[in-house]
Enzyme design. Structure first.
Site, mmCIF file in Angstrom:
data_model
loop_
_atom_site.group_PDB
_atom_site.id
_atom_site.type_symbol
_atom_site.label_atom_id
_atom_site.label_comp_id
_atom_site.label_asym_id
_atom_site.label_seq_id
_atom_site.Cartn_x
_atom_site.Cartn_y
_atom_site.Cartn_z
ATOM 1 N N ILE A 56 1.071 -1.003 0.162
ATOM 2 C CA ILE A 56 0.083 -0.450 -0.210
ATOM 3 C C ILE A 56 0.751 1.003 -0.030
ATOM 4 O O ILE A 56 0.469 1.808 -0.683
ATOM 5 C CB ILE A 56 -0.602 -0.294 1.517
ATOM 6 N N TYR A 186 -1.981 -6.933 17.719
ATOM 7 C CA TYR A 186 -2.376 -6.068 16.838
ATOM 8 C C TYR A 186 -3.402 -5.728 16.369
ATOM 9 O O TYR A 186 -3.370 -4.247 15.797
ATOM 10 C CB TYR A 186 -2.479 -7.336 15.215
ATOM 11 N N THR A 223 -1.322 -7.991 0.034
ATOM 12 C CA THR A 223 0.528 -7.800 0.609
ATOM 13 C C THR A 223 0.971 -8.944 0.914
ATOM 14 O O THR A 223 0.241 -9.778 1.513
ATOM 15 C CB THR A 223 -0.083 -6.176 1.242
#
Length: 311
Positions: A56, A186, A223
Site C-alpha cells: 500500500i 495487532y 500484500t
C-alpha cells in the site's frame, strides 16, 4: 496463557476480516463502479511515507509522485520505526534538508508476528505500529505546522484497519506481558492509532494549527503482511485473493484521497473507508482514554506531554 485467552482475539480478528471481505466482494460485484477520482496537482509539496517501498505504501508513493509531490520514502532515508533512536536520527537528517513538510503518511506496520520486542523493549506490534509513528509524528509536528496554511492545511494520515473494532486497549499492560496473543496485540495497536489520531486532532484544533489528522482503513489487501498467518489461511488467500482481496493500488486509494482530495481540506478527526467518512469503534471516541493513552505514550517514548509538544 489459557487456550481461551488466545482463541478469543483470534476469532474476533478473523470474524471482522471475513465481514470486510464480504463487503469488498459485494462492492466489487456492483454493476457499475464509480470512476476513479481525479486529484489536483501537488507541485512543490513534500510528503513523508513510512513503509513506502512495498504494498500500500508503494502505491501511495507512486500516486503522490505522479501528482507532482516530492515524496520521501522512510526506508530510503533510513529510519527503523522499531527504534526510537533511529526515528530521532531520521528527523534530524530530514530537518537538515531544510524543506517544508505538507503530508505525513504513517503507513508502515507488522501483523501477527510472534512474541518479540523492539530494541527499546516494546512489544513489536505496539512499538512499531503505534509508538514509532507516535514519536515520528510528534517530532515532525512543528514542521507540519510551519508548512500548513489557512487555505492549504498540512495533513497527517495514519493507516489503521478494521481490526481496531475488535481491539482492546490494556492501559495496565500495553506490552501484552501478562497474556500475549499476536491477534490481540495487532488489534490493540490499530485501536491505539485511532485513539491517537482523534486526540491529536483535538489538540491541533485547540491550538488553531493549520494541520489536520485523519485515520484510514484500507480494507483487506493482498500484500506481504500475511506471512505470519496460519498455513490454511495462506492457502485460502493464495486461491481466492484475486476475487476477495483488494489490490495494493485499491488499498492505497483512501490514503491518497485523505492526502490530496480538496474534499478533505480542513477536515480532521475522521475515520475514512473507501474514500468516505464512517464511524470507528465506540471506544475510540472515549476522550479520557485518548488522553490517558497520549500521556502514557509520551512517557514511553521520552517526550514532554502535549502542553509543550503540541499546544
Amino acid at each position: 496463557m489459557s487456550l481461551l485467552s488466545a482463541l478469543v482475539p483470534l476469532l474476533r480478528v478473523y470474524r471482522i476480516g471475513l465481514l470486510v471481505i464480504l463487503h469488498q466482494l459485494r462492492r466489487r460485484l456492483r454493476p457499475r463502479c464509480p470512476p476513479a477520482p481525479v486529484f489536483p496537482t501537488q507541485n512543490g509539496k513534500v510528503a513523508i511515507v513510512t513503509g513506502g517501498a512495498r504494498g500500500i505504501g508503494y502505491q501511495t508513493v507512486k500516486h503522490l509522485a505522479r501528482l507532482g509531490m516530492h515524496v520521501i520514502i522512510v526506508e530510503f532515508l533510513y529510519c527503523d520505526l522499531a527504534s526510537m533512536k533511529s526515528i530521532r536520527q531520521f528527523v534530524q537528517r530530514f530537518r537538515a534538508k531544510d524543506c517544508p513538510l505538507h503530508v505525513l503518511v504513517n503507513n508502515a506496520g507488522v501483523m501477527l508476528v510472534p512474541e518479540r520486542k523492539t530494541e527499546d523493549g516494546f512489544e513489536e506490534h505496539f512499538g512499531l505500529n503505534y509508538l514509532g509513528h507516535f514519536l515520528l509524528t510528534n517530532l515532525l509536528l512543528d514542521m507540519l505546522k510551519q508548512s500548513g496554511t489557512h487555505s492549504h492545511n498540512a495533513r497527517i494520515i495514519t493507516v489503521s484497519s478494521a481490526t481496531h473494532y475488535v481491539g482492546k486497549l490494556h492501559l495496565n499492560d500495553l506490552q501484552s506481558r501478562c497474556s500475549y496473543s499476536p491477534h490481540g496485540a495487532y488489534a490493540q495497536s490499530k485501536l491505539a492509532l485511532v485513539l491517537f489520531t482523534y486526540r491529536l486532532q483535538h489538540l491541533l484544533t485547540a491550538n488553531g494549527s493549520h494541520v489536520t489528522a485523519n485515520v484510514v482503513d484500507p480494507g483487506v489487501v493482498n500484500t506481504e503482511l500475511y506471512k505470519h498467518v496460519f498455513w490454511v489461511v495462506k492457502v485460502a488467500k493464495w486461491m481466492t485473493a484475486w476475487l476477495f482481496f483488494k489490490t495494493p493500488e485499491e488499498g492505497a486509494s483512501t490514503t491518497i484521497y485523505a492526502a490530496v482530495s480538496p474534499e478533505m481540506e480542513g477536515a480532521g478527526g475522521c475515520y475514512l473507508y473507501n474514500e468516505e467518512r464512517t464511524k470507528s469503534a465506540d471506544v475510540a471516541y472515549d476522550e479520557e482514554l485518548q488522553r490517558r493513552l497520549w500521556t502514557e505514550s509520551c512517557k514511553m517514548v521520552g517526550i514532554s506531554d502535549e502542553s509543550s509538544r503540541v499546544l
